[in-house]
Write an enzyme that holds these catalytic residues in place. Sequence first.
Site, short mmCIF file in Angstrom:
data_model
loop_
_atom_site.label_atom_id
_atom_site.label_comp_id
_atom_site.label_asym_id
_atom_site.label_seq_id
_atom_site.Cartn_x
_atom_site.Cartn_y
_atom_site.Cartn_z
N LYS A 194 0.84 -1.20 0.00
CA LYS A 194 0.00 0.00 0.00
C LYS A 194 0.87 1.26 0.00
CE LYS A 194 -3.44 2.38 2.79
NZ LYS A 194 -4.38 2.34 3.90
N GLU A 200 10.59 -4.54 4.53
CA GLU A 200 10.70 -5.95 4.13
C GLU A 200 10.37 -6.11 2.65
OE1 GLU A 200 9.03 -4.80 6.76
OE2 GLU A 200 9.06 -6.21 8.44
N GLY A 252 -4.79 -1.89 4.85
CA GLY A 252 -3.99 -3.02 4.38
C GLY A 252 -4.65 -4.36 4.63
N ARG A 253 -5.17 -4.58 5.82
CA ARG A 253 -5.75 -5.90 6.17
C ARG A 253 -7.15 -6.07 5.61
NH1 ARG A 253 -4.57 -2.63 10.31
NH2 ARG A 253 -6.22 -1.83 11.65
N GLU A 338 -4.75 -6.85 14.75
CA GLU A 338 -4.25 -5.52 14.38
C GLU A 338 -5.40 -4.51 14.45
OE1 GLU A 338 -2.46 -4.39 10.37
OE2 GLU A 338 -0.63 -4.75 11.49
N HIS A 369 -4.48 -33.53 16.96
CA HIS A 369 -3.33 -34.34 17.36
C HIS A 369 -2.19 -33.47 17.86
CE1 HIS A 369 -5.25 -37.94 15.75
NE2 HIS A 369 -5.77 -37.10 14.86
N LYS A 497 9.28 -0.86 14.44
CA LYS A 497 9.87 -0.44 13.15
C LYS A 497 10.96 0.61 13.40
CE LYS A 497 5.76 -0.94 10.21
NZ LYS A 497 4.77 -0.21 9.42
#
Length: 531
Positions: A194, A200, A252-253, A338, A369, A497
């Site tokens: 965005k 990253e 973003g999400r 978030e 399991h 950050k």
Amino acid sequence: MWDKLRAHFETVKTRRFETLVDDARAADFSTSLGDIHFDYAKTNIDADARRELFALLDATGVAAKRDAMFAGAVINETEGRAVLHTALRNLDGGPVMVEGVDVMPDVLATLARMEDFAKAVRGGTFQGQGGMITDVVNIGIGGSDLGPAMGVLALAAYHDGPRCHFVSNVDPADISQVLGKCDPATTLVIVASKTFTTIETMTNARTAKAWMGQTVSDPAAQFAALSTSETGTADFGIPADRVFGFEDWVGGRYSVWGPIGLSMMLAIGGDAFRAFLRGAQDMDRHFQAAEWHENLPALLAVVGIWHNQICGHATRAVLPYDNNLSRLPAYLQQLEMESNGKGVSMDGEDLPVHSGPVVWGEPGTNGQHAFYQLIHQGTRVVPCEFLVAARGHDDALHHQHQLLVANCLAQSEALMKGRDLDEARSKVADKFAGDELERQAKHRVFPGNRPSVTLAYATLDPHTLGAIIALYEHRVFVEGVVLGLNSYDQWGVELGKELATALQPIVEGADASGKDGSTAALVKFLHAHDL
Ligand code: F6P
């Protein structure tokens, strides 16, 4: 309102809700939308609790705030933005106004450009420098990764386009492994960000460009960008005709419905992607119109509030009995944590109740399991949310799908009913006697009375996936309004950050003396081991 709910909980908390679950409750404490069915009968919520929970929605103005969100009001107050991911799936709705301008012409034009591009890639009229595109690498993180990664896997049965890979972590192991599988001459790299500043993503994008440049003469020709930043994408060298833009009112999400969903569209095609949008739009309309008692997002939200803020259960497990939803728990972790992991209200006051829960999970039956032991016998209660389809995607293995469904239903039944000491004793009475029988039997007791809800659906097709994801988005919205916080900012990611940027020179060898003792010692250890 909160006090009333807490007081009610005190009066019912030791009741075994299993005793409530007859046919009438199963009908009353469930609702359907199309071929999606939501059951919350296996909880301790009764008619009184539900009425009070709905009163909480009314008292906090959920309906008015919902309408304001859909109408483009600036409800993300700390960032001064509207929240309009719903516009991205408003396929045949009316205009959506932001600051007096209808945003729909641009939204639909971008969707059409994405469709043209996807058609060209899938049909081979857009080619790599070595021929038809065989692999797509989406480089992004957070919402620019989790949505399309979850969606491509969820719709694996509809995948008829190029292979799709997702690189998110700055750990070089991630990109090395993905690029190692691809031929640079037939790979399309999508840089999804965005902001186009996320360290990253930009680091991985440069690595991918250098990798491609070793083989092809014009690496930028095999790059596309998904971003709100025209300058950032241009500076990176991606031509405007391969930049798919969106506006800052898409969080973003919440962005999988627009350009960030391009890798999904490349995988499943434009028509299936539209079905995905249509499913979400159907959920939007339902959320806007349905009364609370049959409104799926509102019901999912009140169940969440009851378990988290009233009963005090700090986590909730998302347990899809649908292997293609393997990434759903990770997707929901960002969406929910978030969004609603905030300690202050919109006014900056401390929240009077806990923020949203820790969300976690794995697909069934694998989780059975691994961690279900704690869910059944641990000392903390974990409310569970099961998802299950009536039909899988391989008719030849339908009996295996039936085994999966049986396991899903068995788990919610086991959580509710448990197993008392008498029954546990009878299970091992042929093997033990006396004190040893008592000791052994106690290990086999299941407390039960543990709540769960189940979302059942016909099959995981694009329309259903769209509806389910929109359902969770709106659940987050309702919970956020009730808690009084801003679900649409994420200031809590900033400090880490900033400190990472400050630490980079120290990690590269600069003096660490300004750092706390622990951090300096860790840097020293890592340097001593060839950092
Ligand atoms: O740091 C958190 C975050 O801003 C998320 O909200 C977002 O989804 C992610 O980073 C990626 O951001 P971008 O799409 O701008 O690269």
